[in-house]
Structure formats: C-alpha cells, structure tokens
Design an enzyme around this catalytic site. Structure first.
Site, short mmCIF file in Angstrom:
data_model
loop_
_atom_site.label_atom_id
_atom_site.label_comp_id
_atom_site.label_asym_id
_atom_site.label_seq_id
_atom_site.Cartn_x
_atom_site.Cartn_y
_atom_site.Cartn_z
N HIS A 1 -13.54 32.17 24.19
CA HIS A 1 -12.83 32.54 25.31
C HIS A 1 -13.44 32.92 26.52
O HIS A 1 -13.40 32.59 27.75
CB HIS A 1 -11.79 33.68 24.88
CG HIS A 1 -10.81 33.49 23.78
ND1 HIS A 1 -10.65 34.28 22.96
CD2 HIS A 1 -9.73 32.67 24.02
CE1 HIS A 1 -9.48 34.02 22.29
NE2 HIS A 1 -8.97 32.83 22.70
N LYS B 1 4.81 38.65 16.07
CA LYS B 1 3.50 38.33 15.86
C LYS B 1 2.73 39.52 15.38
O LYS B 1 2.66 40.58 15.91
CB LYS B 1 2.68 37.71 16.82
CG LYS B 1 1.46 36.88 16.26
CD LYS B 1 0.82 36.05 17.64
CE LYS B 1 -0.38 35.16 16.98
NZ LYS B 1 -0.99 34.47 18.16
N ARG C 1 -10.19 23.31 22.29
CA ARG C 1 -11.15 23.14 21.74
C ARG C 1 -11.17 21.66 20.67
O ARG C 1 -11.96 21.18 20.42
CB ARG C 1 -11.23 24.29 20.32
CG ARG C 1 -11.32 25.55 20.39
CD ARG C 1 -11.32 26.60 19.61
NE ARG C 1 -9.88 26.65 19.42
CZ ARG C 1 -9.52 26.31 17.90
NH1 ARG C 1 -10.44 26.15 17.05
NH2 ARG C 1 -8.45 26.59 17.21
N SER D 1 -9.69 32.87 17.21
CA SER D 1 -9.14 34.42 16.64
C SER D 1 -9.02 34.49 15.23
O SER D 1 -9.35 35.55 14.44
CB SER D 1 -8.24 34.96 17.56
OG SER D 1 -8.82 34.96 18.93
#
Length: 152
Positions: free
Chosen positions: A18, A42, A91, A129
């Site tokens: 990030h 979440k 990514r 993450s």
C-alpha cells in the site's frame, strides 16, 4: 482544479505494498486521501483508531497525504471531498478483474470519476492485509510486510 485521488481500503493493517503504491502515485496528484472504510459487516483485527494512527504516522512528513474515515459508497465520499480519481494498487490479474468491475460501476454511479491503477512492485505482490493478519495471528514475523511505524 486540484487533482485529488482517493485511495480507499480497510488497511487492516496497511502493508508495504500500500505504502509503495501511494508514494509512487504522489507525483500524479495534488493530494491523496487515504480513506479507511468503515464496514460493519466485515470483522476487523485492528481498531479503526489504531489503523488511522498507523497510517498518519507513516505519512506524517508528506503534506500531500491526508487520512480520513468514511462509511457508505466510495463514490459518494469522492463527491464530498471533490476527488475525481480513485487510486488502486494491483497485485495480480485477479485484482485487475475485481477492480475493473468496481471501477466501471463507480464510473456509472459518478461519471466524473476515473480509477487509476498502479502495479504493485514485484517484491510486494504476495503481501496482502489478510496474509499479514494470518501470519501475525499465528505468531510469525510481519516486519518485512508492514511499515516500521506499525508496532504490535
């Protein structure tokens, strides 16, 4: 008109990938707002307060970076802060497919918005993450995956 980019995410926690994307995008924009989305559906590992503090510490010497939190649609937040760009890091090809769909919907909802993709540097491709959380949860060393400002 000021070129403002929004870099949205949960940043649970922020990773070196990030940080790399943000630093590489800085020359493209007048301001980058790192927007930590509050998603009640979440489950987060780290508190919103802690995540915001970490990101502010990482970018404390960068006046063109601002950290905010938000709820609701990302495009609505873009409108509130006059952002015309959404910044996303990629990514993998799977990231591209997912982000392209979201970018197209965002443009349909807010035609003035453009999504800008920056490829992750190869050394950060395997880092996400969720990987960091899993390694941390099991007692592994995450020091090569997160900024040194993150003290756990």
């Amino acid at each position: 008109m000021e070129k403002i980019a929004l870099f949205p995410g949960s940043f649970d926690p922020i990773t070196l990938g990030h940080v790399s994307v943000i630093r590489r995008a800085l020359p493209l924009f007048d301001k980058i707002v790192i927007a930590i989305g509050k998603n009640s559906e979440k489950k987060q590992m780290f508190s919103l307060t802690k995540r915001k503090a970490w990101i502010e510490e990482v970018f404390k010497d960068e006046p063109a970076v601002e950290v905010q939190t938000y709820t609701g649609l990302t495009v609505d937040f873009c409108k509130r802060i006059n952002a015309r760009f959404i910044l996303r890091g990629l990514r993998t090809s799977a990231d591209f497919e997912f982000e392209r769909s979201i970018g197209q919907i965002n443009r349909r909802l807010y035609p003035e918005i453009d999504t800008v993709f920056i490829l992750t540097e190869p050394e950060y491709t395997p880092i996400s993450s969720s990987v960091v959380r899993d390694v941390y949860r099991h007692g592994g060393d995450i020091s090569g995956m997160v900024p040194m400002e993150i003290v756990l």
